[in-house]
Design a protein around this motif. Sequence first.
Motif, PDB file in Angstrom:
ATOM      1  N   THR A 135      31.604  52.237   1.300  1.00  0.00           N
ATOM      2  CA  THR A 135      31.072  50.932   2.001  1.00  0.00           C
ATOM      3  C   THR A 135      31.941  51.302   3.586  1.00  0.00           C
ATOM      4  OG1 THR A 135      30.175  49.972   0.207  1.00  0.00           O
ATOM      5  CG2 THR A 135      30.559  48.529   2.544  1.00  0.00           C
ATOM      6  N   SER A 136      33.140  51.353   3.266  1.00  0.00           N
ATOM      7  CA  SER A 136      34.136  51.129   4.493  1.00  0.00           C
ATOM      8  C   SER A 136      33.799  52.344   5.439  1.00  0.00           C
ATOM      9  CB  SER A 136      35.481  51.535   3.982  1.00  0.00           C
ATOM     10  OG  SER A 136      36.435  51.484   5.348  1.00  0.00           O
ATOM     11  N   LEU A 137      33.684  53.869   4.694  1.00  0.00           N
ATOM     12  CA  LEU A 137      33.267  54.857   5.759  1.00  0.00           C
ATOM     13  C   LEU A 137      31.922  54.737   6.274  1.00  0.00           C
ATOM     14  CD1 LEU A 137      34.741  57.603   3.117  1.00  0.00           C
ATOM     15  CD2 LEU A 137      35.809  56.711   5.136  1.00  0.00           C
ATOM     16  N   LEU A 138      30.970  54.058   5.595  1.00  0.00           N
ATOM     17  CA  LEU A 138      29.905  53.968   6.262  1.00  0.00           C
ATOM     18  C   LEU A 138      29.655  53.127   7.488  1.00  0.00           C
ATOM     19  CD1 LEU A 138      27.229  54.161   3.157  1.00  0.00           C
ATOM     20  CD2 LEU A 138      27.613  55.869   5.104  1.00  0.00           C
ATOM     21  N   ASN A 139      30.497  51.885   7.246  1.00  0.00           N
ATOM     22  CA  ASN A 139      30.183  50.601   8.212  1.00  0.00           C
ATOM     23  C   ASN A 139      31.509  50.614   9.056  1.00  0.00           C
ATOM     24  OD1 ASN A 139      27.772  50.101   6.939  1.00  0.00           O
ATOM     25  ND2 ASN A 139      28.957  48.942   5.271  1.00  0.00           N
ATOM     26  N   PHE A 140      32.798  51.024   8.656  1.00  0.00           N
ATOM     27  CA  PHE A 140      33.804  50.751   9.428  1.00  0.00           C
ATOM     28  C   PHE A 140      34.700  52.231   9.558  1.00  0.00           C
ATOM     29  CE2 PHE A 140      32.869  47.023   7.095  1.00  0.00           C
ATOM     30  CZ  PHE A 140      32.763  46.213   7.979  1.00  0.00           C
ATOM     31  N   ALA A 141      33.804  53.216  10.101  1.00  0.00           N
ATOM     32  CA  ALA A 141      34.510  54.540  10.063  1.00  0.00           C
ATOM     33  C   ALA A 141      35.836  54.796  11.070  1.00  0.00           C
ATOM     34  CB  ALA A 141      33.446  55.685  10.621  1.00  0.00           C
ATOM     35  N   ASP A 142      36.240  53.970  11.665  1.00  0.00           N
ATOM     36  CA  ASP A 142      37.241  53.984  12.479  1.00  0.00           C
ATOM     37  C   ASP A 142      38.255  53.178  11.784  1.00  0.00           C
ATOM     38  OD1 ASP A 142      36.006  55.582  14.423  1.00  0.00           O
ATOM     39  OD2 ASP A 142      35.560  53.765  15.576  1.00  0.00           O
ATOM     40  N   GLU A 143      38.104  52.630  10.866  1.00  0.00           N
ATOM     41  CA  GLU A 143      39.212  51.566  10.190  1.00  0.00           C
ATOM     42  C   GLU A 143      40.036  52.577   9.094  1.00  0.00           C
ATOM     43  OE1 GLU A 143      40.184  48.121  10.163  1.00  0.00           O
ATOM     44  OE2 GLU A 143      38.913  48.201  11.941  1.00  0.00           O
ATOM     45  N   PRO A 144      41.161  52.579   8.866  1.00  0.00           N
ATOM     46  CA  PRO A 144      42.240  53.339   7.910  1.00  0.00           C
ATOM     47  C   PRO A 144      41.634  52.802   6.552  1.00  0.00           C
ATOM     48  CG  PRO A 144      43.549  51.643   9.083  1.00  0.00           C
ATOM     49  CD  PRO A 144      42.063  51.606   9.899  1.00  0.00           C
ATOM     50  N   LEU A 145      41.867  53.704   5.588  1.00  0.00           N
ATOM     51  CA  LEU A 145      41.394  53.203   4.478  1.00  0.00           C
ATOM     52  C   LEU A 145      42.301  52.469   3.629  1.00  0.00           C
ATOM     53  CD1 LEU A 145      40.215  56.695   2.815  1.00  0.00           C
ATOM     54  CD2 LEU A 145      38.716  54.674   3.278  1.00  0.00           C
ATOM     55  N   LYS A 146      43.551  52.058   4.189  1.00  0.00           N
ATOM     56  CA  LYS A 146      44.653  51.151   3.582  1.00  0.00           C
ATOM     57  C   LYS A 146      44.022  49.567   3.813  1.00  0.00           C
ATOM     58  CE  LYS A 146      47.509  50.416   7.738  1.00  0.00           C
ATOM     59  NZ  LYS A 146      49.003  50.462   8.201  1.00  0.00           N
ATOM     60  N   ASN A 147      42.933  49.530   4.653  1.00  0.00           N
ATOM     61  CA  ASN A 147      42.158  48.160   4.834  1.00  0.00           C
ATOM     62  C   ASN A 147      41.298  47.741   3.864  1.00  0.00           C
ATOM     63  OD1 ASN A 147      44.044  47.822   6.992  1.00  0.00           O
ATOM     64  ND2 ASN A 147      42.317  48.331   8.594  1.00  0.00           N
ATOM     65  N   VAL A 148      40.966  48.998   2.951  1.00  0.00           N
ATOM     66  CA  VAL A 148      39.849  48.645   1.891  1.00  0.00           C
ATOM     67  C   VAL A 148      40.512  47.456   0.859  1.00  0.00           C
ATOM     68  CG1 VAL A 148      38.757  49.801  -0.220  1.00  0.00           C
ATOM     69  CG2 VAL A 148      38.786  50.910   2.056  1.00  0.00           C
ATOM     70  N   ASP A 149      39.770  46.664   0.443  1.00  0.00           N
ATOM     71  CA  ASP A 149      40.100  45.690  -0.198  1.00  0.00           C
ATOM     72  C   ASP A 149      41.083  45.915  -1.458  1.00  0.00           C
ATOM     73  OD1 ASP A 149      38.914  43.669   1.497  1.00  0.00           O
ATOM     74  OD2 ASP A 149      37.479  43.047   0.203  1.00  0.00           O
ATOM     75  N   VAL A 150      40.999  46.800  -2.167  1.00  0.00           N
ATOM     76  CA  VAL A 150      41.543  47.273  -3.243  1.00  0.00           C
ATOM     77  C   VAL A 150      43.042  47.652  -2.913  1.00  0.00           C
ATOM     78  CG1 VAL A 150      41.949  48.708  -5.233  1.00  0.00           C
ATOM     79  CG2 VAL A 150      39.732  47.787  -4.866  1.00  0.00           C
ATOM     80  N   PHE A 151      43.167  48.540  -1.949  1.00  0.00           N
ATOM     81  CA  PHE A 151      44.596  48.876  -1.402  1.00  0.00           C
ATOM     82  C   PHE A 151      44.933  47.523  -0.791  1.00  0.00           C
ATOM     83  CE2 PHE A 151      42.367  53.264  -0.934  1.00  0.00           C
ATOM     84  CZ  PHE A 151      42.468  53.587  -2.203  1.00  0.00           C
ATOM     85  N   TRP A 152      44.428  46.905  -0.154  1.00  0.00           N
ATOM     86  CA  TRP A 152      44.895  45.725   0.565  1.00  0.00           C
ATOM     87  C   TRP A 152      45.469  44.685  -0.329  1.00  0.00           C
ATOM     88  CZ3 TRP A 152      44.276  40.453   1.122  1.00  0.00           C
ATOM     89  CH2 TRP A 152      44.843  39.850   2.305  1.00  0.00           C
ATOM     90  N   TYR A 153      44.617  44.555  -1.548  1.00  0.00           N
ATOM     91  CA  TYR A 153      45.266  43.556  -2.439  1.00  0.00           C
ATOM     92  C   TYR A 153      46.431  44.122  -3.201  1.00  0.00           C
ATOM     93  CZ  TYR A 153      40.582  41.339  -2.676  1.00  0.00           C
ATOM     94  OH  TYR A 153      39.339  40.752  -2.148  1.00  0.00           O
ATOM     95  N   THR A 154      46.760  45.373  -3.112  1.00  0.00           N
ATOM     96  CA  THR A 154      47.541  46.152  -3.775  1.00  0.00           C
ATOM     97  C   THR A 154      48.813  45.886  -3.203  1.00  0.00           C
ATOM     98  OG1 THR A 154      46.399  47.809  -4.987  1.00  0.00           O
ATOM     99  CG2 THR A 154      48.646  48.077  -4.946  1.00  0.00           C
ATOM    100  N   HIS A 155      48.566  46.122  -1.585  1.00  0.00           N
ATOM    101  CA  HIS A 155      49.673  45.809  -0.709  1.00  0.00           C
ATOM    102  C   HIS A 155      50.288  44.383  -0.773  1.00  0.00           C
ATOM    103  CE1 HIS A 155      51.356  44.957   3.124  1.00  0.00           C
ATOM    104  NE2 HIS A 155      51.739  46.146   3.540  1.00  0.00           N
ATOM    105  N   ASP A 156      49.467  43.445  -0.692  1.00  0.00           N
ATOM    106  CA  ASP A 156      49.540  42.160  -0.584  1.00  0.00           C
ATOM    107  C   ASP A 156      50.459  41.620  -1.961  1.00  0.00           C
ATOM    108  OD1 ASP A 156      49.358  39.337   0.540  1.00  0.00           O
ATOM    109  OD2 ASP A 156      47.848  39.001  -1.304  1.00  0.00           O
ATOM    110  N   PHE A 157      50.041  42.282  -2.954  1.00  0.00           N
ATOM    111  CA  PHE A 157      50.800  41.881  -4.479  1.00  0.00           C
ATOM    112  C   PHE A 157      52.114  42.267  -4.112  1.00  0.00           C
ATOM    113  CE2 PHE A 157      52.408  43.736  -8.383  1.00  0.00           C
ATOM    114  CZ  PHE A 157      52.391  42.539  -9.126  1.00  0.00           C
ATOM    115  N   LEU A 158      52.524  43.860  -3.730  1.00  0.00           N
ATOM    116  CA  LEU A 158      53.522  44.450  -3.410  1.00  0.00           C
ATOM    117  C   LEU A 158      54.730  43.449  -2.485  1.00  0.00           C
ATOM    118  CD1 LEU A 158      52.878  48.095  -3.391  1.00  0.00           C
ATOM    119  CD2 LEU A 158      53.889  46.874  -5.479  1.00  0.00           C
ATOM    120  N   ALA A 159      54.080  42.982  -1.591  1.00  0.00           N
ATOM    121  CA  ALA A 159      54.798  42.143  -0.670  1.00  0.00           C
ATOM    122  C   ALA A 159      55.045  40.666  -1.099  1.00  0.00           C
ATOM    123  CB  ALA A 159      53.976  42.154   0.610  1.00  0.00           C
TER     124      ALA A 159
END
Length: 214
Positions: A135-159
Amino acid sequence: MRFCAFSVFLLCSFKALAADVLLIPVFTPKPEYPKQLIDTRYTGKVRVNLTVAAHGGIQATKIIESSHPQLTEATQRVVVQWRFKPWDASHGQPSKIEVTVPILFGARGIEPFSREITVGLRNTLCAYLNYEVKTSLLNFADEPLKNVDVFWYTHDFLAGSYVQLRVSDQSEREALIAQLEKAIPRLVRKCRRNPDHPYAYYLPREIRDVLVGL
């Protein structure tokens, strides 16, 4: 040589952490999928912040993200019943711990529709990550994959505050986050090949060691 020594230090630190788990689930049933949402093939997510007291019970809950009011209600009904292994707060441990937990209704994304519910980052399926990446690659091609929710949730947890309790040194916490970001391309490749596996299975071991075992 300094880098090698630092790597060994980190490895030893995280080995010690693996045996120093603060939140050990005892009773954490999943919410029920609301029937009306099953009938409409609705998938969604809820993120709930829990305050767990030293006696193991839930002291407070706060929904910080929800895609549907019925999912909010289903989550709140269940999480107040959750129980964790008590700990002794008189020996330098906190009297309460906060942790944020993602709950995915339709754990494989929209297509194909699934009634599966996963609780926590440890149980998030690669299939759901694949859906979010696509979904991110289709709709937000210029956004880095680290902003995908699952990765963002993991980052948020680690912080977050729970990891701060287990990893007191800020540089070590920053090293965990750097490891996560470096691992993202490999995680995407691995999950694409193995959609039925838990996403956490492919995380670096040091990150897996600090995840709450829901």
